[in-house]
Design a protein around this motif. Sequence first.
Motif, PDB file in Angstrom:
ATOM      1  N   VAL A   1       0.846  -1.205   0.000  1.00  0.00           N
ATOM      2  CA  VAL A   1       0.000   0.000   0.000  1.00  0.00           C
ATOM      3  C   VAL A   1       0.877   1.249   0.000  1.00  0.00           C
ATOM      4  CG1 VAL A   1      -1.648   1.345   1.370  1.00  0.00           C
ATOM      5  CG2 VAL A   1      -1.988  -1.105   1.076  1.00  0.00           C
ATOM      6  N   ILE A   2       1.935   1.260   0.830  1.00  0.00           N
ATOM      7  CA  ILE A   2       2.840   2.407   0.870  1.00  0.00           C
ATOM      8  C   ILE A   2       3.483   2.609  -0.500  1.00  0.00           C
ATOM      9  CG2 ILE A   2       5.012   3.257   1.856  1.00  0.00           C
ATOM     10  CD1 ILE A   2       4.076   1.942   4.528  1.00  0.00           C
ATOM     11  N   ASP A   3       3.881   1.529  -1.121  1.00  0.00           N
ATOM     12  CA  ASP A   3       4.470   1.615  -2.454  1.00  0.00           C
ATOM     13  C   ASP A   3       3.464   2.184  -3.464  1.00  0.00           C
ATOM     14  OD1 ASP A   3       6.002   1.308  -4.777  1.00  0.00           O
ATOM     15  OD2 ASP A   3       5.607  -0.840  -4.911  1.00  0.00           O
ATOM     16  N   LEU A   4       2.242   1.657  -3.469  1.00  0.00           N
ATOM     17  CA  LEU A   4       1.228   2.088  -4.437  1.00  0.00           C
ATOM     18  C   LEU A   4       0.788   3.531  -4.231  1.00  0.00           C
ATOM     19  CD1 LEU A   4      -0.985  -1.114  -4.546  1.00  0.00           C
ATOM     20  CD2 LEU A   4       0.421  -0.217  -6.412  1.00  0.00           C
ATOM     21  N   ILE A   5       0.576   3.930  -2.984  1.00  0.00           N
ATOM     22  CA  ILE A   5       0.052   5.277  -2.713  1.00  0.00           C
ATOM     23  C   ILE A   5       1.153   6.325  -2.705  1.00  0.00           C
ATOM     24  CG2 ILE A   5      -1.087   6.726  -0.963  1.00  0.00           C
ATOM     25  CD1 ILE A   5      -2.823   4.313  -0.283  1.00  0.00           C
ATOM     26  N   LEU A   6       2.282   6.002  -2.056  1.00  0.00           N
ATOM     27  CA  LEU A   6       3.346   6.995  -1.894  1.00  0.00           C
ATOM     28  C   LEU A   6       4.509   6.815  -2.869  1.00  0.00           C
ATOM     29  CD1 LEU A   6       3.425   6.972   2.004  1.00  0.00           C
ATOM     30  CD2 LEU A   6       2.153   8.498   0.501  1.00  0.00           C
ATOM     31  N   HIS A   7       4.481   5.730  -3.643  1.00  0.00           N
ATOM     32  CA  HIS A   7       5.526   5.451  -4.628  1.00  0.00           C
ATOM     33  C   HIS A   7       6.903   5.331  -3.978  1.00  0.00           C
ATOM     34  CE1 HIS A   7       2.429   6.221  -7.553  1.00  0.00           C
ATOM     35  NE2 HIS A   7       2.228   7.408  -7.015  1.00  0.00           N
ATOM     36  N   ILE A   8       6.967   4.610  -2.854  1.00  0.00           N
ATOM     37  CA  ILE A   8       8.217   4.378  -2.146  1.00  0.00           C
ATOM     38  C   ILE A   8       8.482   2.877  -2.149  1.00  0.00           C
ATOM     39  CG2 ILE A   8       9.396   4.540   0.078  1.00  0.00           C
ATOM     40  CD1 ILE A   8       7.727   7.096   0.574  1.00  0.00           C
ATOM     41  N   LYS A   9       9.540   2.482  -2.825  1.00  0.00           N
ATOM     42  CA  LYS A   9       9.900   1.065  -2.918  1.00  0.00           C
ATOM     43  C   LYS A   9      10.578   0.609  -1.629  1.00  0.00           C
ATOM     44  CE  LYS A   9       8.740   0.509  -7.267  1.00  0.00           C
ATOM     45  NZ  LYS A   9       7.583  -0.235  -7.608  1.00  0.00           N
ATOM     46  N   ARG A  10      10.247  -0.582  -1.183  1.00  0.00           N
ATOM     47  CA  ARG A  10      10.846  -1.221  -0.010  1.00  0.00           C
ATOM     48  C   ARG A  10      10.934  -0.284   1.190  1.00  0.00           C
ATOM     49  NH1 ARG A  10      14.354  -3.397  -4.255  1.00  0.00           N
ATOM     50  NH2 ARG A  10      15.586  -1.562  -3.863  1.00  0.00           N
ATOM     51  N   PRO A  11       9.802   0.206   1.694  1.00  0.00           N
ATOM     52  CA  PRO A  11       9.852   1.099   2.846  1.00  0.00           C
ATOM     53  C   PRO A  11      10.333   0.352   4.096  1.00  0.00           C
ATOM     54  CG  PRO A  11       7.605   0.407   2.439  1.00  0.00           C
ATOM     55  CD  PRO A  11       8.439  -0.107   1.297  1.00  0.00           C
ATOM     56  N   LYS A  12      11.005   1.048   4.952  1.00  0.00           N
ATOM     57  CA  LYS A  12      11.408   0.498   6.247  1.00  0.00           C
ATOM     58  C   LYS A  12      10.270   0.793   7.219  1.00  0.00           C
ATOM     59  CE  LYS A  12      14.998   0.680   9.720  1.00  0.00           C
ATOM     60  NZ  LYS A  12      16.219   1.360  10.185  1.00  0.00           N
ATOM     61  N   LEU A  13       9.892  -0.223   8.012  1.00  0.00           N
ATOM     62  CA  LEU A  13       8.751  -0.067   8.914  1.00  0.00           C
ATOM     63  C   LEU A  13       9.177  -0.166  10.373  1.00  0.00           C
ATOM     64  CD1 LEU A  13       6.091  -2.337   7.170  1.00  0.00           C
ATOM     65  CD2 LEU A  13       6.551   0.101   6.789  1.00  0.00           C
ATOM     66  N   HIS A  14       8.554   0.659  11.194  1.00  0.00           N
ATOM     67  CA  HIS A  14       8.639   0.553  12.652  1.00  0.00           C
ATOM     68  C   HIS A  14       7.261   0.046  13.081  1.00  0.00           C
ATOM     69  CE1 HIS A  14       9.495   1.560  16.812  1.00  0.00           C
ATOM     70  NE2 HIS A  14       8.311   2.148  16.845  1.00  0.00           N
ATOM     71  N   ILE A  15       7.197  -1.204  13.539  1.00  0.00           N
ATOM     72  CA  ILE A  15       5.918  -1.847  13.844  1.00  0.00           C
ATOM     73  C   ILE A  15       5.554  -1.633  15.306  1.00  0.00           C
ATOM     74  CG2 ILE A  15       4.667  -4.043  13.889  1.00  0.00           C
ATOM     75  CD1 ILE A  15       5.439  -3.168  11.073  1.00  0.00           C
ATOM     76  N   ILE A  16       4.318  -1.221  15.544  1.00  0.00           N
ATOM     77  CA  ILE A  16       3.772  -1.094  16.893  1.00  0.00           C
ATOM     78  C   ILE A  16       2.557  -2.004  16.991  1.00  0.00           C
ATOM     79  CG2 ILE A  16       2.648   0.425  18.552  1.00  0.00           C
ATOM     80  CD1 ILE A  16       4.230   2.735  17.288  1.00  0.00           C
ATOM     81  N   LEU A  17       2.625  -2.973  17.885  1.00  0.00           N
ATOM     82  CA  LEU A  17       1.473  -3.844  18.127  1.00  0.00           C
ATOM     83  C   LEU A  17       0.600  -3.194  19.194  1.00  0.00           C
ATOM     84  CD1 LEU A  17       3.218  -7.329  18.240  1.00  0.00           C
ATOM     85  CD2 LEU A  17       2.097  -6.246  16.299  1.00  0.00           C
ATOM     86  N   LYS A  18      -0.671  -3.095  18.917  1.00  0.00           N
ATOM     87  CA  LYS A  18      -1.606  -2.525  19.893  1.00  0.00           C
ATOM     88  C   LYS A  18      -1.640  -3.378  21.151  1.00  0.00           C
ATOM     89  CE  LYS A  18      -3.573   0.956  17.765  1.00  0.00           C
ATOM     90  NZ  LYS A  18      -3.822   2.212  18.379  1.00  0.00           N
ATOM     91  N   ASP A  19      -2.026  -2.789  22.270  1.00  0.00           N
ATOM     92  CA  ASP A  19      -2.005  -3.470  23.567  1.00  0.00           C
ATOM     93  C   ASP A  19      -2.654  -4.844  23.561  1.00  0.00           C
ATOM     94  OD1 ASP A  19      -0.636  -1.374  24.683  1.00  0.00           O
ATOM     95  OD2 ASP A  19      -2.415  -0.424  25.528  1.00  0.00           O
ATOM     96  N   SER A  20      -3.774  -4.971  22.901  1.00  0.00           N
ATOM     97  CA  SER A  20      -4.484  -6.256  22.898  1.00  0.00           C
ATOM     98  C   SER A  20      -3.645  -7.339  22.234  1.00  0.00           C
ATOM     99  CB  SER A  20      -5.834  -6.121  22.198  1.00  0.00           C
ATOM    100  OG  SER A  20      -5.657  -5.698  20.866  1.00  0.00           O
ATOM    101  N   LEU A  21      -2.850  -6.981  21.218  1.00  0.00           N
ATOM    102  CA  LEU A  21      -1.990  -7.970  20.561  1.00  0.00           C
ATOM    103  C   LEU A  21      -0.806  -8.331  21.430  1.00  0.00           C
ATOM    104  CD1 LEU A  21      -1.838  -6.837  16.840  1.00  0.00           C
ATOM    105  CD2 LEU A  21      -2.933  -8.864  17.780  1.00  0.00           C
ATOM    106  N   VAL A  22      -0.211  -7.355  22.082  1.00  0.00           N
ATOM    107  CA  VAL A  22       0.945  -7.615  22.950  1.00  0.00           C
ATOM    108  C   VAL A  22       0.531  -8.552  24.070  1.00  0.00           C
ATOM    109  CG1 VAL A  22       2.606  -6.575  24.534  1.00  0.00           C
ATOM    110  CG2 VAL A  22       2.082  -5.457  22.363  1.00  0.00           C
ATOM    111  N   ASN A  23      -0.626  -8.319  24.642  1.00  0.00           N
ATOM    112  CA  ASN A  23      -1.105  -9.157  25.745  1.00  0.00           C
ATOM    113  C   ASN A  23      -1.425 -10.571  25.274  1.00  0.00           C
ATOM    114  OD1 ASN A  23      -0.876  -6.986  27.481  1.00  0.00           O
ATOM    115  ND2 ASN A  23      -2.995  -6.360  27.207  1.00  0.00           N
ATOM    116  N   ALA A  24      -1.792 -10.735  23.998  1.00  0.00           N
ATOM    117  CA  ALA A  24      -2.160 -12.050  23.475  1.00  0.00           C
ATOM    118  C   ALA A  24      -0.949 -12.890  23.100  1.00  0.00           C
ATOM    119  CB  ALA A  24      -3.072 -11.879  22.261  1.00  0.00           C
ATOM    120  N   LEU A  25       0.196 -12.253  22.893  1.00  0.00           N
ATOM    121  CA  LEU A  25       1.396 -12.990  22.447  1.00  0.00           C
ATOM    122  C   LEU A  25       2.098 -13.684  23.578  1.00  0.00           C
ATOM    123  CD1 LEU A  25       2.866 -10.480  19.883  1.00  0.00           C
ATOM    124  CD2 LEU A  25       1.564 -12.535  19.433  1.00  0.00           C
TER     125      LEU A  25
END
Length: 66
Positions: A42-66
């Motif tokens: 999506v970032i590539d298609l909308i912003l035309h940025i190839k291979r973006p670097k991501l900083h991932i944040i899992l929402k609290d409910s996901l962190v608690n489930a892991l």
Amino acid sequence: MRTFTVEIEKDEKFYIAQCVEHSNCFTQGKTIEEAIHNIKEVIDLILHIKRPKLHIILKDSLVNAL
């Protein structure tokens, strides 16, 4: 290479990924990995940025489930 912050949360069936810097960049996936892959596309298609670097944040409910 630009870095984008991506928040991931889970609804009933899918993981939802949204780019914090660009609210119109969001997607979903059946797994966290699929959601990450999809948000990169999506970032590539909308912003035309190839291979973006991501900083991932899992929402609290996901962190608690892991």
